[in-house]
Design a protein around this motif. Structure first.
Motif, PDB file in Angstrom:
ATOM      1  N   ALA A  39       0.807  -1.275   0.436  1.00 48.17           N
ATOM      2  CA  ALA A  39      -0.335   0.111  -0.266  1.00 48.17           C
ATOM      3  C   ALA A  39       0.966   0.882   0.334  1.00 48.17           C
ATOM      4  CB  ALA A  39      -0.848  -0.067   0.860  1.00 48.17           C
ATOM      5  N   ILE A  40       2.020   1.088   0.782  1.00 43.85           N
ATOM      6  CA  ILE A  40       2.639   2.108   0.669  1.00 43.85           C
ATOM      7  C   ILE A  40       3.677   2.238  -0.272  1.00 43.85           C
ATOM      8  CG2 ILE A  40       5.025   3.190   1.724  1.00 43.85           C
ATOM      9  CD1 ILE A  40       4.465   1.977   4.384  1.00 43.85           C
ATOM     10  N   LYS A  41       4.006   1.280  -1.253  1.00 43.52           N
ATOM     11  CA  LYS A  41       4.494   1.514  -2.908  1.00 43.52           C
ATOM     12  C   LYS A  41       3.784   2.481  -3.919  1.00 43.52           C
ATOM     13  CE  LYS A  41       7.150  -1.398  -6.291  1.00 43.52           C
ATOM     14  NZ  LYS A  41       7.559  -2.478  -6.150  1.00 43.52           N
ATOM     15  N   GLU A  42       2.049   1.850  -3.313  1.00 46.38           N
ATOM     16  CA  GLU A  42       1.427   2.272  -4.316  1.00 46.38           C
ATOM     17  C   GLU A  42      -0.014   3.341  -4.014  1.00 46.38           C
ATOM     18  OE1 GLU A  42       0.818  -0.101  -7.411  1.00 46.38           O
ATOM     19  OE2 GLU A  42       3.023  -1.022  -6.736  1.00 46.38           O
ATOM     20  N   GLY A  43       1.098   3.215  -3.053  1.00 45.96           N
ATOM     21  CA  GLY A  43       0.003   4.867  -2.406  1.00 45.96           C
ATOM     22  C   GLY A  43       1.192   6.038  -3.112  1.00 45.96           C
ATOM     23  N   LEU A  44       1.990   5.663  -3.271  1.00 48.05           N
ATOM     24  CA  LEU A  44       3.116   6.530  -3.581  1.00 48.05           C
ATOM     25  C   LEU A  44       3.367   7.222  -5.075  1.00 48.05           C
ATOM     26  CD1 LEU A  44       6.547   5.694  -1.508  1.00 48.05           C
ATOM     27  CD2 LEU A  44       4.813   8.353  -1.332  1.00 48.05           C
ATOM     28  N   LYS A  45       3.339   5.655  -5.447  1.00 47.03           N
ATOM     29  CA  LYS A  45       3.527   5.431  -7.043  1.00 47.03           C
ATOM     30  C   LYS A  45       1.959   6.780  -7.886  1.00 47.03           C
ATOM     31  CE  LYS A  45       3.358   2.718 -10.884  1.00 47.03           C
ATOM     32  NZ  LYS A  45       3.293   1.271 -11.784  1.00 47.03           N
ATOM     33  N   SER A  46       0.649   6.197  -6.744  1.00 49.17           N
ATOM     34  CA  SER A  46      -0.329   7.038  -7.404  1.00 49.17           C
ATOM     35  C   SER A  46      -0.897   8.725  -7.016  1.00 49.17           C
ATOM     36  CB  SER A  46      -1.415   6.157  -6.493  1.00 49.17           C
ATOM     37  OG  SER A  46      -2.751   6.716  -6.800  1.00 49.17           O
ATOM     38  N   PHE A  47      -0.128   9.328  -6.330  1.00 54.41           N
ATOM     39  CA  PHE A  47      -0.164  10.082  -5.835  1.00 54.41           C
ATOM     40  C   PHE A  47       1.019  11.064  -6.588  1.00 54.41           C
ATOM     41  CE2 PHE A  47      -2.869   9.192  -2.632  1.00 54.41           C
ATOM     42  CZ  PHE A  47      -3.533  10.150  -2.407  1.00 54.41           C
ATOM     43  N   LYS A  48       2.183  10.100  -6.711  1.00 51.79           N
ATOM     44  CA  LYS A  48       2.763  10.904  -7.825  1.00 51.79           C
ATOM     45  C   LYS A  48       1.563  11.168  -8.864  1.00 51.79           C
ATOM     46  CE  LYS A  48       6.758   9.444  -5.751  1.00 51.79           C
ATOM     47  NZ  LYS A  48       8.354   8.793  -5.671  1.00 51.79           N
ATOM     48  N   LYS A  49       1.301  10.352  -9.236  1.00 50.76           N
ATOM     49  CA  LYS A  49       0.653  10.436 -10.505  1.00 50.76           C
ATOM     50  C   LYS A  49      -0.207  11.784 -10.728  1.00 50.76           C
ATOM     51  CE  LYS A  49      -2.130   7.797 -14.227  1.00 50.76           C
ATOM     52  NZ  LYS A  49      -2.203   6.940 -14.426  1.00 50.76           N
ATOM     53  N   LEU A  50      -1.451  11.716  -9.490  1.00 53.84           N
ATOM     54  CA  LEU A  50      -2.277  12.704  -9.534  1.00 53.84           C
ATOM     55  C   LEU A  50      -1.880  14.156  -9.220  1.00 53.84           C
ATOM     56  CD1 LEU A  50      -4.399  11.440  -6.664  1.00 53.84           C
ATOM     57  CD2 LEU A  50      -4.766  11.185  -9.052  1.00 53.84           C
ATOM     58  N   ALA A  51      -0.178  14.047  -8.544  1.00 53.49           N
ATOM     59  CA  ALA A  51       0.572  15.178  -8.373  1.00 53.49           C
ATOM     60  C   ALA A  51       0.355  15.756  -9.741  1.00 53.49           C
ATOM     61  CB  ALA A  51       0.983  15.411  -7.336  1.00 53.49           C
ATOM     62  N   LYS A  52       0.804  14.613 -10.991  1.00 54.05           N
ATOM     63  CA  LYS A  52       1.302  15.173 -11.895  1.00 54.05           C
ATOM     64  C   LYS A  52       3.037  15.097 -11.573  1.00 54.05           C
ATOM     65  CE  LYS A  52      -2.495  16.797 -14.295  1.00 54.05           C
ATOM     66  NZ  LYS A  52      -3.246  17.536 -15.354  1.00 54.05           N
ATOM     67  N   LEU A  53       3.599  14.477 -10.866  1.00 52.97           N
ATOM     68  CA  LEU A  53       5.201  14.765 -10.630  1.00 52.97           C
ATOM     69  C   LEU A  53       5.357  13.261 -11.097  1.00 52.97           C
ATOM     70  CD1 LEU A  53       5.369  15.670  -7.144  1.00 52.97           C
ATOM     71  CD2 LEU A  53       5.717  17.453  -9.365  1.00 52.97           C
ATOM     72  N   PRO A  54       6.879  13.143 -11.247  1.00 50.30           N
ATOM     73  CA  PRO A  54       8.260  11.966 -11.923  1.00 50.30           C
ATOM     74  C   PRO A  54       8.159  11.445 -10.951  1.00 50.30           C
ATOM     75  CG  PRO A  54       9.207  13.934 -11.609  1.00 50.30           C
ATOM     76  CD  PRO A  54       7.648  14.333 -11.650  1.00 50.30           C
ATOM     77  N   ASP A  55       8.650  10.238 -11.430  1.00 51.08           N
ATOM     78  CA  ASP A  55       8.223   8.590 -10.279  1.00 51.08           C
ATOM     79  C   ASP A  55       9.514   8.824  -9.870  1.00 51.08           C
ATOM     80  OD1 ASP A  55       6.068   7.690 -11.256  1.00 51.08           O
ATOM     81  OD2 ASP A  55       6.982   5.732 -12.386  1.00 51.08           O
ATOM     82  N   SER A  56       9.975  10.068  -9.874  1.00 49.49           N
ATOM     83  CA  SER A  56      11.379  10.341  -9.686  1.00 49.49           C
ATOM     84  C   SER A  56      11.097  11.227  -8.177  1.00 49.49           C
ATOM     85  CB  SER A  56      12.679  10.769 -10.005  1.00 49.49           C
ATOM     86  OG  SER A  56      12.541  12.105 -11.129  1.00 49.49           O
ATOM     87  N   SER A  57      10.134  11.855  -8.154  1.00 48.82           N
ATOM     88  CA  SER A  57      10.171  12.778  -7.332  1.00 48.82           C
ATOM     89  C   SER A  57      10.140  12.160  -6.131  1.00 48.82           C
ATOM     90  CB  SER A  57       8.115  13.430  -7.092  1.00 48.82           C
ATOM     91  OG  SER A  57       8.554  13.985  -6.247  1.00 48.82           O
ATOM     92  N   ASN A  58      11.111  12.980  -4.933  1.00 47.28           N
ATOM     93  CA  ASN A  58      11.426  12.841  -3.866  1.00 47.28           C
ATOM     94  C   ASN A  58      10.583  13.301  -2.145  1.00 47.28           C
ATOM     95  OD1 ASN A  58      13.795  11.201  -4.239  1.00 47.28           O
ATOM     96  ND2 ASN A  58      15.214  12.389  -4.439  1.00 47.28           N
ATOM     97  N   LEU A  59       9.486  13.675  -2.864  1.00 46.32           N
ATOM     98  CA  LEU A  59       8.100  14.578  -2.041  1.00 46.32           C
ATOM     99  C   LEU A  59       7.926  12.912  -1.144  1.00 46.32           C
ATOM    100  CD1 LEU A  59       6.256  16.830  -4.198  1.00 46.32           C
ATOM    101  CD2 LEU A  59       8.263  16.957  -2.520  1.00 46.32           C
ATOM    102  N   SER A  60       7.285  13.130   0.114  1.00 43.03           N
ATOM    103  CA  SER A  60       6.778  12.582   1.241  1.00 43.03           C
ATOM    104  C   SER A  60       5.240  12.533   0.739  1.00 43.03           C
ATOM    105  CB  SER A  60       6.917  13.022   2.336  1.00 43.03           C
ATOM    106  OG  SER A  60       5.865  14.413   2.475  1.00 43.03           O
ATOM    107  N   PHE A  61       4.492  11.340   1.231  1.00 37.62           N
ATOM    108  CA  PHE A  61       3.583  10.792   1.022  1.00 37.62           C
ATOM    109  C   PHE A  61       2.237  12.143   1.584  1.00 37.62           C
ATOM    110  CE2 PHE A  61      -0.843   8.915   2.058  1.00 37.62           C
ATOM    111  CZ  PHE A  61      -1.235   8.784   0.986  1.00 37.62           C
TER     112      PHE A  61
END
Length: 280
Positions: free
Chosen positions: A173-195
């Motif tokens: 859930a943590i891994k997929e959550g980060l991936k999903s919210f990066k997509k919602l935020a329109k940021l690349p997968d390489s983004s280091n922003l916290s959840f």
């Protein structure tokens, strides 16, 4: 003895629970959104209730505004504090996480409860909403009896079996959550922003269609003033709580995007738009 209940609600689930408890124990009802902008929040009541929805399995489980609210509370060391978390799937350990934040602010959580409510973020094919809501009324009576008696020590969480399952799926859930919210935020997968930082930016995914008439309901109903109306269209300001209020209460159903898949919309049947607007 003064009692005050603070609540946060986007679809009305937590509002209904807060409202019902307030009526039964004769407490003042205060939306957290009405006080959150204060530098410090002084509590005059002897009994404090905090009622909010469960959000994310891959974080504390609390909306971000709840943590900010608690950290602003002053003079709570001698208060009787209780909490109620409404949830559509599982309360997990949100009450225990909440108790830690309250302790860091100088208080102590006397009791914490979970109240099962209809799911608001996605559709459950076999969910019986009426049955769930009927059980809610009985649970509220149990909570009120506990509070009125000033009992302490009850922290409701999932049973051991469910917690074991959650422990197994949480890393995913943590891994997929980060991936999903990066997509919602329109940021690349390489983004280091916290959840937590990604949650605030997830409103980058929202947009309106041709049905939007610029009525401004979305701006008025947002509990954190995250929406401005510019040229008769809503513009999200990147401090979103993901409460889904704008999405679910748009009278034209013109808002799309966000965490609600398949355009599933829900708000509590006993809550009116005017009730939600009074929060702000």
């Amino acid at each position: 003895m003064k009692k005050e209940i603070y609540y946060f609600s986007g679809t009305g689930n937590s509002l209904v629970v807060a409202r019902n408890i307030a009526e039964k124990i004769d407490a003042k009802l205060t939306p957290i959104s009405s006080v959150i902008d204060k530098e410090n929040i002084e509590i005059d009541a002897d009994v404090i209730g905090i009622i909010f929805p469960f959000y994310y399995l891959n974080s504390t489980g609390m909306p971000l505004i709840i943590s900010r609210f608690i950290k602003k509370l002053t003079n709570i060391s001698k208060k009787y504090i209780f909490a109620v978390c409404t949830y559509g799937g599982s309360p997990y350990l949100v009450i225990k996480n909440l108790s830690k934040i309250i302790e860091s602010s100088g208080g102590k959580l006397a009791a914490g409860f979970g109240v099962h409510m209809p799911q608001c973020a996605f559709k459950k094919p076999f969910e019986n909403k009426k049955k769930i809501l009927d059980k809610t009324e009985k649970k509220v009576d149990i909570i009120c009896e506990y509070i009125t008696s000033q009992k302490k020590g009850r922290y409701e969480t999932d049973n051991i079996f469910v917690r074991l399952i959650v422990v197994l799926i949480r890393p995913i859930a943590i891994k997929e959550g980060l991936k999903s919210f990066k997509k919602l935020a329109k940021l690349p997968d390489s983004s280091n922003l916290s959840f937590e930082e990604l949650i605030l930016l997830s409103d980058n995914s929202y947009y309106t269609d041709e049905k939007c008439n610029g009525c401004g309901i979305c701006s008025k109903i947002c509990p954190v003033n995250n929406i401005k109306i510019i040229n008769n269209k809503p513009v999200w300001q990147n401090h979103c709580e993901n409460c889904l209020a704008c999405f679910n209460w748009c009278p034209k159903e013109a808002i799309h995007g966000g965490i609600a898949p398949n355009e599933y919309k829900y708000h509590h049947p006993d809550v009116k738009l005017s009730d939600m607007l009074r929060q702000n």
